[in-house]
Design a protein around this motif. Structure first.
Motif, PDB file in Angstrom:
ATOM      1  N   MET A   1     -37.602  39.852 115.148  1.00 34.52           N
ATOM      2  CA  MET A   1     -38.905  39.268 115.525  1.00 34.52           C
ATOM      3  C   MET A   1     -39.570  38.620 114.312  1.00 34.52           C
ATOM      4  O   MET A   1     -39.623  39.253 113.254  1.00 34.52           O
ATOM      5  N   GLY A  30     -48.784  35.777 121.235  1.00 31.83           N
ATOM      6  CA  GLY A  30     -47.610  36.654 121.226  1.00 31.83           C
ATOM      7  C   GLY A  30     -47.001  36.796 119.854  1.00 31.83           C
ATOM      8  O   GLY A  30     -46.248  37.743 119.604  1.00 31.83           O
ATOM      9  N   LEU A  32     -46.467  37.736 116.019  1.00 34.42           N
ATOM     10  CA  LEU A  32     -46.915  38.886 115.240  1.00 34.42           C
ATOM     11  C   LEU A  32     -47.419  38.413 113.877  1.00 34.42           C
ATOM     12  O   LEU A  32     -46.715  37.699 113.181  1.00 34.42           O
ATOM     13  N   LEU A  58     -52.092  46.221 115.948  1.00 34.81           N
ATOM     14  CA  LEU A  58     -50.985  47.138 116.237  1.00 34.81           C
ATOM     15  C   LEU A  58     -50.947  48.273 115.231  1.00 34.81           C
ATOM     16  O   LEU A  58     -50.897  49.432 115.587  1.00 34.81           O
ATOM     17  N   GLN A  70     -51.175  44.759 111.077  1.00 36.56           N
ATOM     18  CA  GLN A  70     -50.353  43.947 111.988  1.00 36.56           C
ATOM     19  C   GLN A  70     -51.155  43.625 113.231  1.00 36.56           C
ATOM     20  O   GLN A  70     -51.789  44.506 113.813  1.00 36.56           O
ATOM     21  N   GLN A  72     -51.059  41.410 117.007  1.00 34.99           N
ATOM     22  CA  GLN A  72     -50.326  40.572 117.950  1.00 34.99           C
ATOM     23  C   GLN A  72     -51.257  39.502 118.467  1.00 34.99           C
ATOM     24  O   GLN A  72     -52.325  39.804 119.001  1.00 34.99           O
TER      25      GLN A  72
END
Lengths: 73, 648
Positions: A1, A30, A32, A58, A70, A72
């Protein structure tokens, strides 16, 4: 990812939030995003930004004041 | 452990959802194994999602709850600290009680601990099994709401409390002002003039007290103390105990006949013993409300020393009755303002050495000496030293300088030809420049350093003193006026514990560090104003009171509804052994003993911490979501052997 990384270490508020806002102008939903910073109000500011922009925090990692968050998008 | 203990009953339909948390899960935990449907016979649905907290993840979760008829949800993912509220909201939106959710923290507790020969997956399996077994035992929890109270209790009737009360009442808030003494005004009522305007203190104070006494929205409870404060922002319950009102304030005219008849006389604590007072009478000359009160410590009728009560006969208004009982009240309010002020430290008992308060009282035209300043042997002082004590706490410095400068200006007015020495670097006092100029022009000697109280010795010509500091010196004066320092009000420690407000090392209350919420504390709805925070000048005290009132007016609105703690504990009466352990264990004072000795948790005061349940030796306290069978079910699931399913 794939993760979009932003370095905001050494920046005082509101610069980390501005850096996040600027760097993610074209970020697709979407994606990250990972931002690092060490301002005392870094986590609070980023959380507020995410709440306002409806982005999900996150993880918050690291040892204060140096944190990596982090998000999203 | 019995076979049936903690087993999931067949009836609940549990949905088990694994969140991959983007790239954060699946490196240590083998998600393919963990999230296999056949591995979890307890669950009706097993699913995994890349981002369960993202909009599409939440939508999918809600859809599964609805379409699969799920009545319990278990989520294996991040910490509940991060997203429990998010998922509870999803359940609520999908029509399921939000408390039928059980999260288990696989990310922090397994994934990020690393994989030790596949142990991460084994640990995760244990946690998920525990969560599933517990989820089967979960019950819906209803959230109740109560109407928030917009009323305010102000503790302390000094200038800070008066300003807060007036500002609130002006916007129609009901205020109860609780004052420990018989008169309002606090420390300011003892002062002669105020710094730096040199206006008379009572001209400043009296209109404020009068407005408070006359205001239909303010109840003034004098000679009263706050016994306890419980509850939370919007719903505090304040117990107030008021002394037996021997003098009926509605009848007393303040004629003073009672004081004239009273046989007991003692040094007046208000002016630190400069004058005498009686066991019944006015708090001070011109005190408001202008009614007499009884000092129960000195009154012979009250302290058991015996007195036939000549005051009762002397009163022309028939206002005195010693048979009345103390009054206890329970007040409900949405916010509490603590304005308990400060006290001054005593001066050493050396003739010719007086405190600043004693000098203020002497200077006051209605004080014990009618405005005359005298030395111990009588007569006007010729040489006066005004100085801070070397034992004065550093926090007092600026206030001490201001007050000493002000008193020097007053002494120059009152005592013609007096020779003044002003120690303690008073020329550095904030806002004092015009006064300093005036004093210099009048020949006042300025010096640095403080006086060491231990060196103050009475001599034939007055008092000899030693000034500490770099330019230490000794001298003699007729009168030494000493600023000894301040301390918090004596009752504040107990109050701080009850309110959960932090105190400084010296015992003053501590406001929150948030500069944007001046006077706010770490407890929402509790504000601290004025000298209860530490010594401060009058202007700051008024500003504090008004700031707290402004915050209160802008937060809780009349009619607003508040959610009570949904996880409030509950005592099971048939198990309660009436031992009362929980009453002392509760950090919020939320548990009380009923008439039969059994205990009851007040839901409006409980914060759901569970301390009582852990302390109860009879297992008689149930905490929703943390009941014994629920916690045992989770532990049983955790400890069950790998592969155990307990499908029966």
């Amino acid at each position: 990812m794939e993760i979009q990384k932003i370095d905001a270490v050494g920046l005082r508020c509101p610069h980390p939030t501005l850096a996040l806002s600027n760097a993610t102008q074209k970020t697709a939903p979407g994606t990250l995003v990972e931002i690092s910073g060490d301002c005392p109000s870094f986590e609070k500011d980023i959380r507020e930004f995410c709440q306002k922009k409806k982005k999900m925090v996150l993880t918050v990692n690291g040892k204060a004041p140096l944190l990596t968050i982090q998000i999203q998008f | 452990m019995s076979e049936q203990h903690g087993k999931p009953t067949p009836s609940p339909r549990i949905g088990l959802f694994f969140c991959e948390c983007g790239p954060n899960m699946g490196n240590a935990i083998r998600l393919d194994d963990l999230a296999a449907q056949e591995a979890w016979p307890e669950a009706a649905v097993v699913q995994r999602h890349a981002f369960l907290c993202a909009p599409d993840g939440k939508a999918k979760l809600a859809e599964q709850v609805r379409t699969q008829g799920l009545d319990r949800v278990v989520i294996g993912g991040c910490s509940p600290h991060e997203h429990e509220a998010t998922f509870r909201q999803v359940l609520a939106d999908a029509g399921l009680n939000p408390f039928l959710l059980q999260m288990t923290n696989l990310r922090e507790q397994c994934e990020w601990q690393g994989d030790d020969d596949g142990q991460a997956t084994v640990r995760a399996r244990g946690l998920v099994r525990g969560a599933l077994w517990r989820a089967a035992q979960q019950e819906a929890v209803e959230t109740r709401t109560v109407e928030a109270s917009a009323d305010v209790v102000v503790i302390g009737g000094g200038m800070a409390g008066l300003s807060a009360a007036l500002t609130l009442a002006q916007k129609n808030r009901r205020v109860a002002l609780v004052e420990r003494s018989a008169a309002l005004g606090g420390l300011l009522a003892r002062l002669d003039e105020v710094f730096p305007s040199m206006k008379c203190a009572s001209c400043f104070l009296e209109p404020a007290i009068n407005q408070v006494l006359d205001h239909p929205q303010i109840d003034v409870l004098r000679e009263s103390r706050v016994v306890s404060v419980k509850g939370f922002h919007g719903q505090f319950t304040v117990e107030v105990e008021s002394a037996a009102p021997a003098v009926d304030p509605s009848r007393c005219m303040g004629a003073g006949e009672c004081a004239a008849a009273c046989p007991v006389s003692f040094p007046d604590p208000l002016d630190e013993g400069v004058g005498q007072r009686k066991a019944i009478g006015m708090a001070y000359s011109g005190s408001l409300p202008h009614v007499s009160h009884v000092d129960p410590v000195h009154c012979g009728r009250c302290n058991g020393a015996g007195c036939d009560g000549p005051c009762v006969q002397a009163c022309p208004m028939n206002a005195i009755d010693f048979q009345r009982a103390p009054v206890n009240r329970t007040l409900t309010c949405g916010a509490v303002v603590v304005a308990t002020g400060m006290e001054t430290l005593p001066v050493p008992a050396v003739p010719g050495v007086i405190s600043c308060v004693q000098l203020e009282r002497m200077l006051h035209p209605q004080g014990p000496t009618s405005g005359k300043v005298t030395v111990p042997g009588g007569g006007v002082p010729r040489r006066v030293v005004l100085a801070p004590s070397s034992e004065m706490p550093a926090r007092d410095t600026d206030l001490a300088r201001r007050e000493l400068t002000k008193l020097a200006v007053r002494l120059l007015d009152v005592c013609e030809g007096v020779e003044l020495q002003l120690a303690g670097d008073c020329h550095q006092a904030t806002l004092a420049a015009p006064m300093i100029e005036q004093l210099r022009a009048a020949g006042v000697a300025f010096s640095s350093g403080a006086l060491d109280p231990a060196t103050l010795v009475p001599t034939d010509n007055g008092v000899s003193y030693r000034r500490a500091g770099k330019l230490a010196s000794t001298g003699t004066a007729d009168l030494v006026v000493l600023w000894t320092g301040t301390r918090p009000s004596s009752t504040v420690g107990e109050l701080a514990r009850d309110l959960h407000v932090r105190t400084t090392a010296e015992g003053f209350l501590e406001a929150d560090v948030d500069l944007l919420v001046p006077t706010g504390t770490r407890v929402p709805g509790i504000y601290v104003v004025g000298a209860a925070l530490g010594p401060r000048p009058l202007g700051d005290v008024v500003r504090d009171g008004t700031a707290a009132a402004g915050r209160i007016l802008s937060t809780r609105l009349p009619g607003e509804r508040l959610e009570l703690e949904p996880l409030a504990a509950r005592v099971i009466p048939e198990r309660c052994g009436a031992c009362g352990v929980c009453v002392t264990a509760c950090p919020y004072g939320a548990i009380r003993t009923l008439a039969d000795g059994k205990c009851r948790v007040e839901p409006a005061h409980c914060r759901g911490c569970g301390t009582c349940a852990a302390a109860c030796p009879s297992l008689a306290i149930a905490c929703p979501q943390f009941e014994y069978r629920q916690v045992s079910a989770e532990i049983s699931g955790l400890l069950a052997m790998e592969g155990t399913t307990r499908s029966h």
